[in-house]
Each structure stands twice: as C-alpha cells, then as structure tokens.
Design a protein around this motif. Structure first.
Motif, short mmCIF file in Angstrom:
data_model
loop_
_atom_site.label_atom_id
_atom_site.label_comp_id
_atom_site.label_asym_id
_atom_site.label_seq_id
_atom_site.Cartn_x
_atom_site.Cartn_y
_atom_site.Cartn_z
N ASP A 377 0.85 -1.17 0.00
CA ASP A 377 0.00 0.00 0.00
C ASP A 377 0.90 1.23 0.00
OD1 ASP A 377 -2.36 1.46 0.15
OD2 ASP A 377 -2.17 1.66 2.32
N LYS A 378 0.66 2.15 -0.94
CA LYS A 378 1.48 3.37 -1.06
C LYS A 378 2.98 3.03 -1.04
CE LYS A 378 -2.00 6.26 1.19
NZ LYS A 378 -2.85 5.17 1.73
N GLY A 379 3.35 2.05 -1.81
CA GLY A 379 4.78 1.72 -1.93
C GLY A 379 5.33 0.89 -0.78
N LYS A 380 4.53 0.68 0.28
CA LYS A 380 5.03 -0.14 1.39
C LYS A 380 4.48 -1.55 1.26
CE LYS A 380 5.77 -0.22 6.31
NZ LYS A 380 5.48 0.29 7.64
N ARG A 381 5.37 -2.55 1.29
CA ARG A 381 4.91 -3.92 1.11
C ARG A 381 4.89 -4.68 2.44
NH1 ARG A 381 3.53 -6.70 -2.85
NH2 ARG A 381 4.47 -5.44 -4.49
N ASP A 403 3.90 -4.64 9.29
CA ASP A 403 2.85 -3.63 9.43
C ASP A 403 1.49 -4.31 9.42
OD1 ASP A 403 1.04 -1.59 9.22
OD2 ASP A 403 2.16 -0.48 7.69
N LYS A 404 0.84 -4.26 10.58
CA LYS A 404 -0.45 -4.94 10.75
C LYS A 404 -1.50 -4.49 9.75
CE LYS A 404 -2.68 -5.87 15.00
NZ LYS A 404 -2.70 -5.76 16.45
N GLU A 405 -1.49 -3.18 9.47
CA GLU A 405 -2.49 -2.61 8.57
C GLU A 405 -2.45 -3.26 7.19
OE1 GLU A 405 -4.78 -0.20 9.54
OE2 GLU A 405 -3.91 -0.80 11.47
#
Length: 442
Positions: A377-381, A403-405
């Motif tokens: 999401d937004k470049g964060k995997r 990242d839990k999200e």
C-alpha cells in the motif's frame, strides 16, 4: 472450559439493551459480523479483570398490555434461571418499585441461583440513593446503583457479578472427555439422532416442536471411547410468537455451544438449509468450535447420482465462511450412517488439538509468500517474518509482520488455505493473530 453465563432480566424500558451495549461495546471485541450471525445480538463475551463470561440479553420483547408484560417477564426469568449461572435483575429508579418487579423477584429468589439486583438510571448517586434503598424491599439482597447510559457504577456491578462465579468455572476443566452438542432448529430430528447415538431412549421425543424436557448431559461409550452429549433441550414453551421462539432457542443454543468441543448442526434434508441454520452455524464458527453438519432425513429424499453433490454445494454456498465444516448425510429414522458420525467427530476432535511444529509452519509460510506476493500500500509492502502456533482448541497461530495494517483479511485467508492444504484441519476453524515487529527487532 465453559464460561459462566450471565443473563439480564427486567421489565421493558428499564434499560436492558443500554446495559448490554455498554458492556458489549466498550469491553468486548465483538467479532466482525460473520454472515449468518444475527445483527440483533443477544449474547456477547465480556472480559472483566481476566474473568470471562457470556452475557445474554433476554429482552427484546416489549408487549402492550400489563398482564402480558408480567407473563413475558416470567418467561424471561424462567429462561435466565434455566441457562444462566448468575442473573442480573435490572430495575429502574425513576419508575420505582412496581408490583411485577416483586413477582419476578419471588421467582428469582426461589430459583436458588445467584441474583444481582441492579438499579438503573441513577444519574446522581447523591440525589437518588434514598430511592435506590427502596429496592431492598424486594428481599433479594443489596441493590447496586448504576447508570448504564452514563456508565456509572458499572465496575462495582461487574465485581458483584463475578463474585458469584465458582472457582471451577474459571479454571480449565479436568474432564478431558470430548463434549458434543447436537444443535439445530426445532423439529429437524435432534433428539432422534441423540437417541440413536445413545442406543436407548434417554430423551423424550414426539412430533410437537418444543417437547424435549430439561437439558441433561449424557455420557456415552462407543468403541471404548467416552463422549459427553450436551442436550440442548428443545423449547418447552409452546409460544405463539415464532420469532420469540427462535430468539429463545438461540439463547439455549449459545449456552450449549459454549460448553461443547464439537457442535453437530442438524439440518433437515427435506427443507434444505435455511437462514436459521446459518445463524446457528455462525455461533459455533464464531466460538471456534469443531463443526459437523449432519443432514438428517436423507432417506426421505429422491436421489440420483448428483443429489449429494448438489446438496453439498448448496450448504457450502450458504455457509461460505466455514468451508472447513464436515458434512455427513444421515437418517435418524433408518439409522443410516449414524455410526459414521462418531468417526467424523473423532477426526474433528483430533484436528482441534493438532499442533504443528514451528519449523514446518515457516516452510509453508515461505513457500506461500513466494507463490503469491503479499499486498502493498502506497509503496510499502507487507513482510511476513515468522509464524508459530500458540494454542489448540481451536488451533491458533501468531504471524509476525512489519505492518499490521497491510495484513489484509484476504491474505490471512490465503495463508490459512495453504496450512489447510498441508494439514487438513477438517472440521475445525483456525485462528490467526497478527503481531507487528519493527524491522530493527529482527
């Protein structure tokens, strides 16, 4: 371990639902609505100072005339007396003490169940305490003042309630014999199945809905193994109001499911799977129980080579959120395949207690991640670091991620499917807990 059951009883408009929601809203993580689980919640899990109990709201029926109100309250009180370990009798300081309160108090007193008398709508303890003392006249102990709407006095009330729990309710049970609950709508043949499984008529059966007597757990030995069958006592009251009946049968089902390891949901083959079946299944699924779906009266169905396949598909479709449930086609009338039920129950019991070594789990995890890239999401995997099994009944796994999200429900489901491909876990739900670890903790 069977959690204590606490029921709220009281007249219309004294604030039963407000109190229920105050307890259910803040202190409880209600599982997101599973399809087939009613919106109109009548039970919830409460955790207070590490003590857990199931809260039941017997309200929801608000009849017109005075005499009906009393009979309805009597009925609520009977259900509470029958299923609850502790009864909360809710009254209203503004309406004061009313004749019907006294009549219900008499019933509760005779029940020998612990009763906590709670006086609601006490928005100011200073001003209203003299009015609260009036409730001493009910003769069922000291009134506990609260305001459910402003959440005043709730802690004191919970302390009073949990005082009545027996030590054995709060400890793990020593008895490790599997407990089986046979549940389902009225008239699907639950008692007939139990009778056949027990090989003797312990349970009274007749064709009128609501004739099964009080619940009695029964011990059974089959091929040298002992089981305990929890009788979910069909409804004794022949009530005119159908929804009300369903609501009460759900209360009974909740208390039976709560105590069971494996829940056998009986469905009527002639009628097909209904919304009420889905509700009952949802309760067992939410509670993480082993699940077997027994399609009864299979002898009454005209069949060709596709019938079983079509019926199975229909069940799977309605209960899409529990693809792991075992399905078996039986007939209580002819006894067809009923002994097979024991085998299926054994498999489910074994799967609920299965432990998988951490090394093996992480091999599956690595492979799963390689086959299907985790979401970003937004470049964060999403990164999945590590997975381990932390408990059984149901098997529960913790997955450590960055990242839990980012850990979408669908990706958890994907990991679950991979674990099931490897180990089956037929008949039991699996629980996943996601924990966050910062990169530097590695």
């Amino acid at each position: 371990m069977s959690k204590p059951i606490v029921a709220i009883v009281g007249r219309p408009n004294v604030g039963k639902s407000t109190l229920f929601n105050a307890l259910a809203g803040e202190m409880i993580s209600i599982v997101k609505d599973t399809p087939g689980v009613t919106r109109d919640r009548i039970y919830a899990d409460v955790n207070w100072l590490n003590m857990q109990f199931t809260l039941i709201d017997t309200g929801g029926i608000e009849p017109e005339s005075k005499d009906v109100i009393l009979s309805q309250m009597r009925e609520q009180a009977e259900i509470a007396i029958e299923t609850a370990d502790v009864i909360v009798f809710l009254t209203d300081v503004r309406q004061g003490l009313i004749d019907s309160d006294a009549k219900v108090a008499d019933m509760l007193r005779r029940s020998n169940k612990p009763v906590v008398l709670v006086v609601n709508k006490v928005d100011s303890f200073e001003k209203l305490m003299p009015d609260v003392y009036e409730f001493y006249n009910l003769g069922i102990g000291e009134p506990v003042p609260i305001s459910a709407a402003s959440r005043l006095g709730i802690g004191d009330m919970l302390d009073e309630i949990t005082k009545h729990f027996k030590p054995e309710q709060l400890q793990e049970e020593e008895d490790d014999r599997p407990r089986i609950a046979i549940v389902g709508k009225p008239n699907v043949g639950k008692s007939s199945i139990v009778n056949k499984l027990l090989g003797e008529n312990r349970v009274i059966v007749s064709d009128i809905a609501g004739t099964t007597r009080d619940a009695v757990d029964t011990e059974v030995k089959y091929h040298g193994r002992e089981y305990i069958f929890i009788d979910t006592a069909g409804l004794r009251r022949k009530s005119k109001i159908k929804e009300e009946l369903e609501r009460y049968s759900i209360i009974r089902t909740v208390s039976a499911v709560e105590r069971a390891d494996v829940v056998v949901i009986v469905i009527d083959a002639v009628e097909g799977i209904t919304e009420q079946d889905a509700k009952i299944a949802g309760i067992a699924h939410e509670r993480g129980k082993g699940i077997v779906i027994a399609v009864n009266k299979w002898d009454a169905i005209e069949k060709n080579d596709k019938t079983i396949y079509q019926f199975t598909n229909k069940v799977r479709e309605v209960l899409a959120y529990m693809p792991y449930a075992e399905i078996i086609f039986v007939s209580a009338l002819t006894g067809q395949r009923l002994n097979k039920l024991y085998e299926v129950i054994d498999v489910v019991i074994e799967n609920r207690s299965m432990r998988i070594a951490t090394g093996v789990l992480n091999e599956i995890l690595t492979e799963a991640v390689a086959l299907q890239q985790p979401p970003s999401d937004k470049g964060k995997r999403l990164k999945l670091y590590y997975m381990t099994q932390v408990s059984v009944k149901p098997p529960t796994f913790v997955i450590f991620v960055n990242d839990k999200e980012l850990m979408h429900f669908s990706y958890t489901r994907y990991i679950e499917n991979k674990i099931r491909e490897a180990f089956g876990f037929r008949g039991t739900s699996l629980k996943f807990i996601t924990r966050e670890r910062k990169e530097k903790d590695q």
